[in-house]
Write a protein that holds these residues in place. Structure first.
Motif, PDB file in Angstrom:
ATOM      1  N   GLY A  24       2.258 -34.844  12.968  1.00  0.00           N
ATOM      2  CA  GLY A  24       1.765 -35.815  12.962  1.00  0.00           C
ATOM      3  C   GLY A  24       3.098 -36.637  12.430  1.00  0.00           C
ATOM      4  O   GLY A  24       3.722 -36.500  10.715  1.00  0.00           O
ATOM      5  N   ALA A  25       3.766 -38.101  12.257  1.00  0.00           N
ATOM      6  CA  ALA A  25       3.668 -38.748  11.196  1.00  0.00           C
ATOM      7  C   ALA A  25       3.064 -38.958   9.665  1.00  0.00           C
ATOM      8  O   ALA A  25       2.941 -39.176   9.332  1.00  0.00           O
ATOM      9  CB  ALA A  25       4.098 -40.545  11.602  1.00  0.00           C
ATOM     10  N   SER A  27       4.734 -40.564   6.078  1.00  0.00           N
ATOM     11  CA  SER A  27       5.979 -41.442   5.664  1.00  0.00           C
ATOM     12  C   SER A  27       6.847 -40.808   4.763  1.00  0.00           C
ATOM     13  O   SER A  27       6.836 -40.329   4.395  1.00  0.00           O
ATOM     14  CB  SER A  27       5.556 -42.667   4.600  1.00  0.00           C
ATOM     15  N   VAL A  29       8.320 -38.769   5.304  1.00  0.00           N
ATOM     16  CA  VAL A  29       9.224 -37.454   4.962  1.00  0.00           C
ATOM     17  C   VAL A  29       9.350 -36.688   7.003  1.00  0.00           C
ATOM     18  O   VAL A  29      10.237 -36.353   7.273  1.00  0.00           O
ATOM     19  CB  VAL A  29       7.687 -36.468   5.130  1.00  0.00           C
ATOM     20  N   ASN A  74       5.283 -43.937  15.176  1.00  0.00           N
ATOM     21  CA  ASN A  74       4.115 -44.644  14.447  1.00  0.00           C
ATOM     22  C   ASN A  74       4.223 -45.245  13.640  1.00  0.00           C
ATOM     23  O   ASN A  74       5.060 -45.679  12.929  1.00  0.00           O
ATOM     24  CB  ASN A  74       3.492 -43.183  13.478  1.00  0.00           C
ATOM     25  N   ILE A  76       2.598 -48.332  11.861  1.00  0.00           N
ATOM     26  CA  ILE A  76       1.265 -48.845  10.968  1.00  0.00           C
ATOM     27  C   ILE A  76       0.745 -50.411  11.034  1.00  0.00           C
ATOM     28  O   ILE A  76       1.973 -51.330  10.094  1.00  0.00           O
ATOM     29  CB  ILE A  76       1.300 -48.380   9.824  1.00  0.00           C
ATOM     30  N   GLU A 146      -9.541 -33.872   6.154  1.00  0.00           N
ATOM     31  CA  GLU A 146      -9.160 -33.062   5.252  1.00  0.00           C
ATOM     32  C   GLU A 146      -8.190 -32.855   5.253  1.00  0.00           C
ATOM     33  O   GLU A 146      -7.126 -32.485   4.948  1.00  0.00           O
ATOM     34  CB  GLU A 146      -9.882 -31.265   6.118  1.00  0.00           C
ATOM     35  N   SER A 147      -7.275 -33.857   5.821  1.00  0.00           N
ATOM     36  CA  SER A 147      -6.110 -34.548   6.673  1.00  0.00           C
ATOM     37  C   SER A 147      -5.578 -34.646   5.054  1.00  0.00           C
ATOM     38  O   SER A 147      -6.211 -34.835   3.902  1.00  0.00           O
ATOM     39  CB  SER A 147      -5.995 -35.779   6.772  1.00  0.00           C
ATOM     40  N   GLY A 148      -4.051 -34.696   4.976  1.00  0.00           N
ATOM     41  CA  GLY A 148      -3.100 -35.553   4.174  1.00  0.00           C
ATOM     42  C   GLY A 148      -2.617 -36.584   4.230  1.00  0.00           C
ATOM     43  O   GLY A 148      -2.779 -37.309   5.226  1.00  0.00           O
ATOM     44  N   GLY A 149      -3.024 -37.792   3.603  1.00  0.00           N
ATOM     45  CA  GLY A 149      -2.058 -39.139   3.157  1.00  0.00           C
ATOM     46  C   GLY A 149      -3.576 -39.923   2.882  1.00  0.00           C
ATOM     47  O   GLY A 149      -4.103 -39.432   2.703  1.00  0.00           O
ATOM     48  N   GLN A 197      -2.602 -32.267  16.303  1.00  0.00           N
ATOM     49  CA  GLN A 197      -1.742 -32.611  14.984  1.00  0.00           C
ATOM     50  C   GLN A 197      -1.902 -32.370  13.841  1.00  0.00           C
ATOM     51  O   GLN A 197      -3.323 -32.287  13.380  1.00  0.00           O
ATOM     52  CB  GLN A 197      -1.394 -34.408  14.987  1.00  0.00           C
ATOM     53  N   MET A 198      -0.351 -31.549  13.139  1.00  0.00           N
ATOM     54  CA  MET A 198      -0.583 -31.074  12.232  1.00  0.00           C
ATOM     55  C   MET A 198       0.159 -31.287  11.045  1.00  0.00           C
ATOM     56  O   MET A 198       1.332 -32.495  11.311  1.00  0.00           O
ATOM     57  CB  MET A 198       0.382 -29.318  12.102  1.00  0.00           C
ATOM     58  N   THR A 200       0.734 -31.367   7.103  1.00  0.00           N
ATOM     59  CA  THR A 200       1.054 -30.702   6.152  1.00  0.00           C
ATOM     60  C   THR A 200       1.278 -29.318   6.437  1.00  0.00           C
ATOM     61  O   THR A 200       2.949 -29.032   5.649  1.00  0.00           O
ATOM     62  CB  THR A 200      -0.364 -30.562   4.663  1.00  0.00           C
ATOM     63  N   MET A 300       1.270 -36.095  -1.321  1.00  0.00           N
ATOM     64  CA  MET A 300       0.045 -36.310   0.261  1.00  0.00           C
ATOM     65  C   MET A 300       0.033 -35.195   0.491  1.00  0.00           C
ATOM     66  O   MET A 300       1.684 -34.784   0.618  1.00  0.00           O
ATOM     67  CB  MET A 300       0.139 -37.159   0.758  1.00  0.00           C
ATOM     68  N   GLY A 302      -2.974 -32.247   3.043  1.00  0.00           N
ATOM     69  CA  GLY A 302      -4.238 -32.027   3.365  1.00  0.00           C
ATOM     70  C   GLY A 302      -4.614 -30.738   2.550  1.00  0.00           C
ATOM     71  O   GLY A 302      -3.891 -29.638   2.173  1.00  0.00           O
ATOM     72  N   SER A 304      -5.543 -27.968   4.500  1.00  0.00           N
ATOM     73  CA  SER A 304      -4.487 -26.912   5.219  1.00  0.00           C
ATOM     74  C   SER A 304      -3.766 -26.290   3.946  1.00  0.00           C
ATOM     75  O   SER A 304      -2.937 -25.202   4.163  1.00  0.00           O
ATOM     76  CB  SER A 304      -4.145 -27.009   5.903  1.00  0.00           C
TER      77      SER A 304
END
Ligand SMILES: Cc1cc2nc3c(=O)[nH]c(=O)nc-3n(C[C@H](O)[C@H](O)[C@H](O)COP(=O)(O)O)c2cc1C
Length: 340
Positions: A24-25, A27, A29, A74, A76, A146-149, A197-198, A200, A300, A302, A304
């Motif tokens: 996954g996108a 920012s 990173v 991606n 935004i 649970e995601s990051g960001g 999609q992952m 972290t 940021m 997740g 995980s």
């Protein structure tokens, strides 16, 4: 053909890659280096549009176009230079566009499709999923809390039941948020997901170019360290952000209180307040990613993050995910066999 091959065939065909596992996108990173590394390992990379200056995004797109594997950009919708980002995506030969932020306009989706690109959009409710499909999106991404960001309010487990189960036979659904191991990938595919999609997981690779201190913080962190930073008061609407607990997180509450007071005194508008909050997070993320300031920057991540404790080469990450998924499928098969 293995069971796994069979399960992710539709994802392989839709994305045009060996493994329908999306990085996954992220920012700052998800640079062309990460996109290419993911593609070379057989996965699907997504270039982050984020807050990238258009001149830099144009270069990044050109670099990714040279790679031999399919990828996405991606965009935004609430980024300050989103309109310019859309123009760059339209001009480039990028084969997939992922819309993030708020709801993309019907015309924006139609334009990308007319240009022959495939469109993926986030959908956190049944109503939104229906709307995205009506607008012409080719695939949905459901991303749990649970995601990051930047995060939505609903967990992955509930989104599976609310969106995946209702849409898996109508369109492609990719699941994000909280996935770190191949066993879970196997279960999600069995539930009807086209792919996973992952985010972290891919920060913790040798190829990812974030500062070494950010990677060290990821290695040390447990799941409970990736906390959701939330809104203080409805005067200033704020999208929650999940990041590793640190000084920046504490500052965020203070920042909101300060901005709310300024809005109350008429010194700034609500929209200016929202923008300042966004700048706080994206500026903070850049400090963590590029300068390694993991105390004052925003790290940021997740939940995980607690599932992984080592930085690995990209190829190893995919090999591990595949091996874990295959052994889980073998376990499930044996469990389903009736011994009379
Ligand atoms: C550091 C970081 C930055 C992120 N930036 C973005 C972004 O710019 N756009 C976006 O759509 N998602 C962004 N995400 C979400 C990821 O693309 C992905 O959906 C998420 O990390 C999945 O959850 P996981 O971290 O549990 O795997 C970001 C996530 C992280 C960890």
């Amino acid at each position: 053909m293995t069971q796994l091959d069979q399960l992710w065939k539709k994802g392989q065909e839709f994305l045009g890659v060996k493994y329908p596992l999306i990085s996954g996108a992220m920012s700052w990173v998800s640079t062309p280096v990460l996109v290419e590394a993911v593609g070379n390992a057989g996965g699907f990379g997504v270039l982050a549009g984020g807050n990238t200056p258009p001149e830099a995004l144009e270069k990044d797109l050109a670099t990714c176009e040279k790679s031999k594997t399919p990828f996405a950009v991606n965009l935004i919708t609430i980024a300050p230079r989103y309109k310019e980002h859309i123009e760059l995506a339209a001009k480039s030969s990028v084969p997939f566009v992922v819309f993030a932020g708020t709801i993309p306009a019907k015309e924006e989706i139609a334009r990308m499709k007319d240009l022959g690109k495939k469109v993926m959009a986030f959908a956190a409710t049944e109503a939104l999923a229906n709307r995205m499909l009506k607008f012409g999106a080719d695939a949905l991404i459901i991303e749990g809390r649970e995601s990051g960001g930047h995060i939505g309010p609903v967990s992955t487990l509930v989104l599976l039941q609310d969106v995946l189960y209702k849409f898996r036979d109508k369109t492609h659904v990719f699941v994000a948020g909280g996935v770190g191991r191949g066993e879970m990938v196997a279960h999600l595919l069995l539930m009807g997901a086209t792919g996973v999609q992952m985010g972290t997981r891919f920060v913790m690779t040798e190829e990812c170019q974030v500062h070494a201190k950010m990677k060290e913080a990821f290695v040390r962190a447990g799941a409970k360290d990736a906390v959701a930073n939330t809104q203080v008061d409805p005067t200033l609407p704020v999208v929650s952000v999940r990041a590793l607990r640190n000084k920046a997180g504490e500052e965020f509450a203070k920042l909101q209180i300060d901005l709310i007071a300024k809005i109350g005194r008429g010194e700034i508008t609500r929209n200016e307040g929202i923008l300042l909050v966004e700048n706080f997070w994206l500026g903070g993320l850049r400090r963590a990613v590029q300068d390694g300031d993991v105390e004052n920057g925003s790290v940021m991540a997740g939940q995980s993050v607690g599932l992984m404790d080592a930085i690995k080469p990209m190829a190893q990450v995919f090999a591990d995910l595949v091996a874990e998924a295959e052994s889980e499928l073998a376990r499930i098969k044996s469990q389903l066999t009736i011994n009379n």
